[in-house]
Design a protein around this motif. Structure first.
Motif, PDB file in Angstrom:
ATOM      1  N   TYR A 107      45.367  45.827  42.573  1.00 23.59           N
ATOM      2  CA  TYR A 107      44.675  44.424  42.614  1.00 23.59           C
ATOM      3  C   TYR A 107      43.514  44.688  43.082  1.00 23.59           C
ATOM      4  CZ  TYR A 107      48.856  41.147  42.480  1.00 23.59           C
ATOM      5  OH  TYR A 107      49.859  41.019  42.895  1.00 23.59           O
ATOM      6  N   ALA A 108      42.439  44.571  41.611  1.00 35.08           N
ATOM      7  CA  ALA A 108      40.558  45.141  41.915  1.00 35.08           C
ATOM      8  C   ALA A 108      40.004  43.675  42.773  1.00 35.08           C
ATOM      9  CB  ALA A 108      40.146  44.553  40.062  1.00 35.08           C
ATOM     10  N   MET A 109      40.215  42.417  43.213  1.00 36.58           N
ATOM     11  CA  MET A 109      39.318  42.090  44.236  1.00 36.58           C
ATOM     12  C   MET A 109      39.107  41.932  45.018  1.00 36.58           C
ATOM     13  SD  MET A 109      42.456  40.589  43.025  1.00 36.58           S
ATOM     14  CE  MET A 109      43.174  38.967  43.974  1.00 36.58           C
ATOM     15  N   LEU A 110      40.636  43.791  46.104  1.00 37.68           N
ATOM     16  CA  LEU A 110      40.553  43.434  47.088  1.00 37.68           C
ATOM     17  C   LEU A 110      39.421  44.403  47.864  1.00 37.68           C
ATOM     18  CD1 LEU A 110      42.567  43.976  49.605  1.00 37.68           C
ATOM     19  CD2 LEU A 110      43.181  46.023  48.847  1.00 37.68           C
ATOM     20  N   GLY A 111      39.595  43.871  48.838  1.00 35.27           N
ATOM     21  CA  GLY A 111      38.266  44.823  49.726  1.00 35.27           C
ATOM     22  C   GLY A 111      38.633  44.824  51.002  1.00 35.27           C
ATOM     23  N   ASP A 112      38.364  45.303  51.945  1.00 41.19           N
ATOM     24  CA  ASP A 112      38.530  45.552  52.538  1.00 41.19           C
ATOM     25  C   ASP A 112      39.789  45.243  53.696  1.00 41.19           C
ATOM     26  OD1 ASP A 112      36.191  47.163  53.150  1.00 41.19           O
ATOM     27  OD2 ASP A 112      35.270  45.179  54.654  1.00 41.19           O
ATOM     28  N   THR A 113      40.775  46.231  54.555  1.00 40.88           N
ATOM     29  CA  THR A 113      41.744  45.982  54.914  1.00 40.88           C
ATOM     30  C   THR A 113      42.119  46.518  55.766  1.00 40.88           C
ATOM     31  OG1 THR A 113      42.558  48.068  54.103  1.00 40.88           O
ATOM     32  CG2 THR A 113      43.154  46.789  52.834  1.00 40.88           C
ATOM     33  N   PHE A 114      42.194  45.618  57.067  1.00 41.88           N
ATOM     34  CA  PHE A 114      42.157  45.324  58.549  1.00 41.88           C
ATOM     35  C   PHE A 114      44.027  45.537  58.975  1.00 41.88           C
ATOM     36  CE2 PHE A 114      38.799  42.925  57.460  1.00 41.88           C
ATOM     37  CZ  PHE A 114      37.226  43.383  58.410  1.00 41.88           C
TER      38      PHE A 114
END
Length: 368
Positions: A107-114
């Motif tokens: 997904y191109a809009m994925l930012g940070d993953t915690f």
């Protein structure tokens, strides 16, 4: 391949008794939810029906702290819905387990993953570190995406956001299927049309990944005959009571092939590397969930019990058949396209095989 269904309808489920979940587990979850409800009261930023704006939402956090592969895949329709509603936004995800980035990486809009440890309570320093990193960011919207998840509700309440959306507070007529619930909640908050089709589960596999999957399938199946026969990928493994034994699979597959004609069967091997059907068929093993998904996509047809790999298959273009003996297909069934859920509470492999063969014949274009 795009596969959609109305939000109110989330599966094609074959007839059969719908099993109940464990009463002890249900009681424990209700007790924890009761406690959390009193410790974490509704916040001032809780969004109400139709109150979520369509503009000005740039930074979104999705809270789904669950390590299970299937539950992670079930959130991809929400990711697609957020992309549709807020195409310019960045979506951070709070998850658990390494599969989080693998599943949402397309997904191109994925930012940070915690990422929380799957046993977060036993690793307090790591958990505190994750929470502190999370609180450094400011969000326009945080979504507590798991209905009834106590950890999700607590963490969503700890994030810094203008609006908070709780899936379990999104009005009436909540869909049964777990993939549909957060999409329903978002549409409820926006005042949007709830009858729009439900986005499919989708890993967003790249062309390179799909090409590699096809090449891998050709290599694995190079010695199987007849070479022109359709491929059926099977994953004869699952956790606990959901697993069917080798005898059940032997009967099931013999009946399927007798009714559907020649099939080239390939077994997807579980993490322990052991065949569950006596090594009768070519096997494929990988610890990379995206490579596994691309392989299933290349095979084109898949069958297994209700498990994480079934959801992974349901997020590809492969026709996916889920076998449900002890879990509720209404909540977990692979939906859309030609996908099918078969209730097997009676344990009859022949009956299940006949229903599966009928669907396989439809997929390969042969009258049943």
């Amino acid at each position: 391949m795009t596969r959609t269904l109305p939000l109110a309808q989330a599966s094609s489920v074959s007839s059969g008794r719908v099993p109940n979940h464990g009463s002890l587990q249900q009681w424990r979850r209700r007790a924890v939810r009761w406690l959390v409800k009193r410790l974490v009261p509704p916040a001032r930023n809780d969004v109400t029906a139709g109150a979520l704006p369509r503009i000005g939402i740039q930074r979104v956090l999705v809270c789904r702290p669950n390590h299970r592969l299937g539950n992670t895949v079930l959130m991809t329709p929400l990711m697609a819905e957020l992309e549709r509603v807020y195409p310019g936004a960045e979506i951070d995800v709070l998850g658990a387990g390494s599969a989080t980035l693998d599943i949402y990486g397309g997904y191109a809009m994925l930012g940070d993953t915690f990422l929380l440890h799957r046993r977060a309570v036993r690793h307090p320093l790591a958990t505190i570190g994750t929470v502190l990193a999370l609180r450094k960011k400011r969000y326009d919207l945080v979504i507590d995406a798991a209905s009834g998840s106590s950890s999700g509700r607590i963490l969503a309440s700890m994030s810094m956001a203008r609006f908070r959306l709780r899936v379990d507070a999104a009005g009436d007529a909540v869909p049964v299927h777990l993939a549909a619930r957060p999409v329903h909640a978002l549409r409820w908050a926006l005042g949007a049309d709830a009858t729009l089709p439900l986005p499919p589960m989708d890993l967003r596999l790249s062309e390179d990944e799909l090409r590699t999957g096809r090449a891998t399938l050709r290599r694995v199946m190079s010695s199987s005959h007849p070479e022109t026969a359709p491929v059926l990928a099977i994953f004869p493994n699952a956790t606990g009571a959901k697993r069917y034994d080798e005898g059940w699979w032997t009967t099931f597959l013999a009946e399927v092939t007798s009714l559907a004609g020649p099939l080239r069967i390939v077994e997807l091997v579980a993490a322990d590397g052991q065949s569950r059907v006596g090594s009768r068929y070519p096997t494929y093993f990988t610890s990379d969930v995206r490579k596994l998904a691309a392989f299933i996509d290349a095979a084109g047809m898949y069958v297994s019990a209700d498990c994480g790999v079934m959801h992974l298959a349901g997020a590809t273009s492969a026709m996916t058949i889920g076998l449900f003996g002890t879990t509720d297909a209404r909540r977990y069934a692979p939906y859309g396209g030609m996908n099918l859920a078969i209730q097997t509470a009676d344990g009859d492999a022949i009956v299940a095989a006949r229903q599966a063969a009928e669907r396989i014949l439809r997929v390969i274009g042969v009258p049943a």
